[in-house]
Design a protein around this motif. Structure first.
Motif, short mmCIF file in Angstrom:
data_model
loop_
_atom_site.label_atom_id
_atom_site.label_comp_id
_atom_site.label_asym_id
_atom_site.label_seq_id
_atom_site.Cartn_x
_atom_site.Cartn_y
_atom_site.Cartn_z
N UNK A 1 0.90 -1.15 0.09
CA UNK A 1 0.09 0.15 0.04
C UNK A 1 0.83 1.35 0.11
N UNK A 2 0.55 2.21 -0.95
CA UNK A 2 1.21 3.38 -0.92
C UNK A 2 0.40 4.65 -0.78
N UNK A 3 0.51 5.72 0.20
CA UNK A 3 -0.46 6.67 0.40
C UNK A 3 0.44 7.93 0.29
N UNK A 4 0.04 9.07 -0.09
CA UNK A 4 0.34 10.35 -0.05
C UNK A 4 -0.36 11.22 0.31
N UNK A 5 -0.34 12.14 1.37
CA UNK A 5 -1.59 12.91 1.85
C UNK A 5 -1.02 14.56 2.05
N UNK A 6 -1.68 15.36 1.03
CA UNK A 6 -1.17 16.87 1.59
C UNK A 6 -1.89 17.04 2.55
N UNK A 7 -1.17 17.89 3.70
CA UNK A 7 -1.82 18.38 4.80
C UNK A 7 -2.06 19.91 4.57
N UNK A 8 -3.25 20.14 4.07
CA UNK A 8 -3.67 21.40 3.72
C UNK A 8 -3.90 22.14 5.12
N UNK A 9 -4.79 21.49 5.89
CA UNK A 9 -5.38 21.98 7.03
C UNK A 9 -4.93 21.65 8.27
N UNK A 10 -3.52 21.82 8.54
CA UNK A 10 -2.90 21.15 9.53
C UNK A 10 -3.56 21.27 11.09
N UNK A 11 -4.01 22.75 11.21
CA UNK A 11 -4.57 22.91 12.48
C UNK A 11 -5.93 22.15 12.39
N UNK A 12 -6.50 21.68 11.59
CA UNK A 12 -7.95 20.93 11.94
C UNK A 12 -7.57 19.59 12.23
N UNK A 13 -6.32 19.07 12.26
CA UNK A 13 -6.23 17.66 12.55
C UNK A 13 -6.54 17.49 13.89
N UNK A 14 -6.99 16.29 14.58
CA UNK A 14 -7.07 16.19 15.94
C UNK A 14 -5.80 16.52 16.44
N UNK A 15 -5.95 16.82 17.83
CA UNK A 15 -4.69 17.37 18.75
C UNK A 15 -3.50 16.09 18.40
N UNK A 16 -3.86 15.01 18.64
CA UNK A 16 -2.99 13.91 18.81
C UNK A 16 -1.99 13.71 17.58
N UNK A 17 -2.83 13.99 16.47
CA UNK A 17 -2.24 13.82 15.19
C UNK A 17 -1.54 14.89 14.63
N UNK A 18 -1.41 16.15 15.18
CA UNK A 18 -0.78 17.26 14.54
C UNK A 18 0.82 17.20 14.40
N UNK A 19 1.33 16.24 15.25
CA UNK A 19 2.77 16.10 15.25
C UNK A 19 3.35 15.60 13.90
N UNK A 20 2.90 14.32 13.76
CA UNK A 20 3.50 13.53 12.72
C UNK A 20 2.48 12.54 12.31
N UNK A 21 1.74 12.84 11.62
CA UNK A 21 0.18 12.52 11.24
C UNK A 21 0.29 10.93 10.62
N UNK A 22 1.45 10.12 11.32
CA UNK A 22 1.40 8.85 10.85
C UNK A 22 0.72 7.91 11.85
N UNK A 23 0.02 7.06 11.50
CA UNK A 23 -0.66 6.27 12.14
C UNK A 23 0.41 5.10 12.56
N UNK A 24 1.31 4.86 11.86
CA UNK A 24 2.38 3.81 12.40
C UNK A 24 3.54 4.39 13.03
N UNK A 25 3.43 5.45 13.18
CA UNK A 25 4.61 6.16 14.02
C UNK A 25 4.16 6.15 15.24
N UNK A 26 2.80 6.09 15.37
CA UNK A 26 2.14 6.12 16.70
C UNK A 26 2.04 4.98 17.64
N UNK A 27 3.00 4.78 18.73
CA UNK A 27 3.01 3.53 19.41
C UNK A 27 1.79 3.33 20.28
N UNK A 28 1.91 2.14 20.81
CA UNK A 28 0.75 1.77 21.78
C UNK A 28 0.18 0.49 21.09
#
Ligand SMILES: Cc1cc2nc3c(=O)[nH]c(=O)nc-3n(C[C@H](O)[C@H](O)[C@H](O)COP(=O)(O)OP(=O)(O)OC[C@H]3O[C@@H](n4cnc5c(N)ncnc54)[C@H](O)[C@@H]3O)c2cc1C
Length: 505
Positions: A279-306
């Protein structure tokens, strides 16, 4: 100053830290709203002979922002983010990365923070700080211009990163030695570059275990050496568990630029494996400030641990089937975990990658855990040799940083905890011929035998600071000679003694 003690209704919630492996019961948690409160808290600790722990976000992986019977000096209420028109920003130690990103982006500036919105600036910057913009901007501490600190003696000083500042050695030490050592930093002043708001992320995943080795080899051969500073990336290889959302390999990154440019660039950086990606995904982050708080840093699901919700809830409530995105510690949910880190030696090559793949592929299945190795790209502005004068982060010339991680679902499951801890230890040991050193923001107290002894602690800290360890001990001796801020991985002070009359020449 507001203090919480055992018996207070908020105590059990307030004593929680991000690593649920630790279940500490501090004597008192003091929430400081300004430097005056910090001075008062430190004086109270002295009066009551309490050991002090400093906490901004509570994410220190070895739990050293808290302890049993200590006073926790909590900075989370000092969370201001004030950016001026020149891009200079005073940021409170307790500001979350999510709030810093959104305020700073709103002001048209870029902040070199970390990957998780819930982490706070107080700890991140003092450990160096690696994140999605590190190749372009350097480590978080590399954009630091000044800070305000309350010392062990209760003195508040403002320290600038200039040669004329009488405390410039303290500046050098605070930039990379990890928090908790030299005093309580209340605010940081950053110099932030302009940002036109165009940001793109990409993620490529390979489900098939056969591609794990080739992907790591492709990534390490091209990404860290890529001359395009605007792209910072990571590669991750995981144990493959039945039902786990983790693919065998992931390569992902953030690009300060537009999607067409990134789409052209990335395939050529993975020449041998790109076409086999699941799978390959490219995502433009047009509205960075509209992201949920926890994802504003590095909006990568795979980077987020737990552990994903499916694993966690399958363990605690077997009858429940959970759909939807996995939870993560970046959403403020503490999970028990153990991390370790190191840097590649110059001979790190295909045999090192074979050892990694062998270890991951032959690890016994552990459905209630997530276990993986991440490679974080370095190079770019992190490698600027002139930064050595301003930061004690030693490993600037490394092409990447390795981080071993195990996150599991239930801290009360002793057998699971032991298996995950052993998994990290064995992995790290198997990689010893290929690696060296360690990164203080991803600390592991078990790198050497007997770290609880004075000699063991010194051997441990040399892994993190290398030749900077002795100067750091001397700096500690200047600002905290009585070791008031001691903790398990704290830098011991070396106090200069006046040469005596009888000294041998
Ligand atoms: C989920 C998660 C994601 C992470 N992602 C990244 C990442 O992308 N990049 C990266 O570099 N690191 C990352 N880290 C590591 C993180 O940066 C460090 O743990 C950092 O120290 C956390 O800062 P904190 O203020 O949240 O934690 P704390 O535990 O509060 O602080 C960390 C250390 O600094 C001391 N300290 C805290 N505040 C102060 C202060 N104001 N003055 C003096 N000492 C202080 C504490 O005593 C402790 O020893 C991550 C950690 C977690 C758990």
């Amino acid at each position: 100053m507001r203090c919480i003690e055992p018996g207070d209704p908020a105590y059990d919630q307030d004593r929680r830290i991000a690593n649920a492996r630790f279940d500490y019961r501090p004597r008192r948690i003091c929430y400081c709203a300004n430097a005056g409160d910090v001075r008062e808290a430190l004086q109270l600790a002295r009066n009551e002979k309490l050991r002090v722990r400093i906490r901004s976000g509570g994410h220190q992986h070895e739990g050293m922002c808290s302890g049993n019977d200590v006073m926790v000096v909590d900075l989370s209420e000092i969370d201001n983010v004030d950016v001026d028109s020149n891009g200079m920003a005073w940021v409170g130690a307790g500001a979350t990365l999510a709030s810093v990103y959104s305020t700073v982006w709103g002001a048209g500036r870029l902040f070199p923070g970390g990957g998780c919105g819930d982490v706070r600036v107080g700890g991140l910057v003092q450990g160096g700080g690696w994140g999605p913009y590190s190749r372009l901007l350097g480590l978080t501490c590399d954009r630091l211009a000044a800070f305000r600190i309350v010392t062990a003696a209760g003195q508040q000083i403002e320290v600038h990163g200039t040669t004329t500042d009488p405390n410039h050695k303290l500046f050098w030490a605070v930039c990379g030695a990890g928090g908790g050592n030299f005093g309580v930093v209340t605010e940081f002043r950053f110099n932030l570059p302009r940002f036109d708001g165009v940001l793109t992320s990409f993620t490529a995943t390979w489900n098939d275990l056969r591609y794990m080795g080739p992907v790591i080899n492709d990534w390490r051969s091209h990404f860290p050496h890529d001359i395009e500073l605007r792209l910072t990336s990571f590669c991750r290889a995981s144990t493959v568990e039945a039902g786990s959302p983790d693919p065998a390999a992931v390569v992902a990154g953030f690009f300060v630029g537009n999607q067409p440019t990134l789409e052209k660039m990335v395939p050529s950086l993975l020449p041998n494996t790109w076409r086999y990606a699941t799978k390959i995904e490219f995502s433009p982050i047009h509205e960075a400030s509209a992201l949920p708080d926890s994802r504003r840093g590095f909006q990568h699901f795979h980077y987020q641990p737990g552990p994903p919700a499916t694993i966690l809830r399958a363990v605690t409530e077997p009858a429940v089937t959970v759909a939807g995105p996995p939870t993560s510690t970046c959403d403020g949910v503490p999970y028990p975990h153990k991390v370790s880190s190191c840097f590649p030696v110059p001979t790190f090559g295909a045999d090192a990658v074979r050892a990694i793949v062998d270890y991951l592929a032959t690890s016994p299945s552990e459905p209630a855990a997530r276990r993986y190795l991440s490679f974080h790209s370095m190079g770019g502005r992190m490698a600027d040799p002139s930064r050595h004068q301003w930061s004690c982060f030693y490993y600037r010339d490394k092409p990447f940083l390795l981080q071993y991680q195990a996150w599991w679902a239930d801290r009360n499951d002793d057998a699971l905890t032991k298996r995950c801890m052993d998994w990290i230890r064995r992995f790290r040991e198997s990689m010893k011929p290929h690696t060296e050193g360690s990164f203080i923001n991803f600390p592991d107290r078990d790198l050497v035998p007997n770290p609880e002894t004075p000699e063991g602690r010194k051997a441990l800290l040399r892994q993190y600071y290398a030749v900077n360890f002795e100067p750091l001990m001397r700096t500690k001796g200047l600002y905290d000679p009585e070791n008031f801020f001691d903790f398990e991985m704290g830098i011991p002070p070396e106090v200069a003694t006046e040469p005596s009359d009888t000294a041998q020449s």
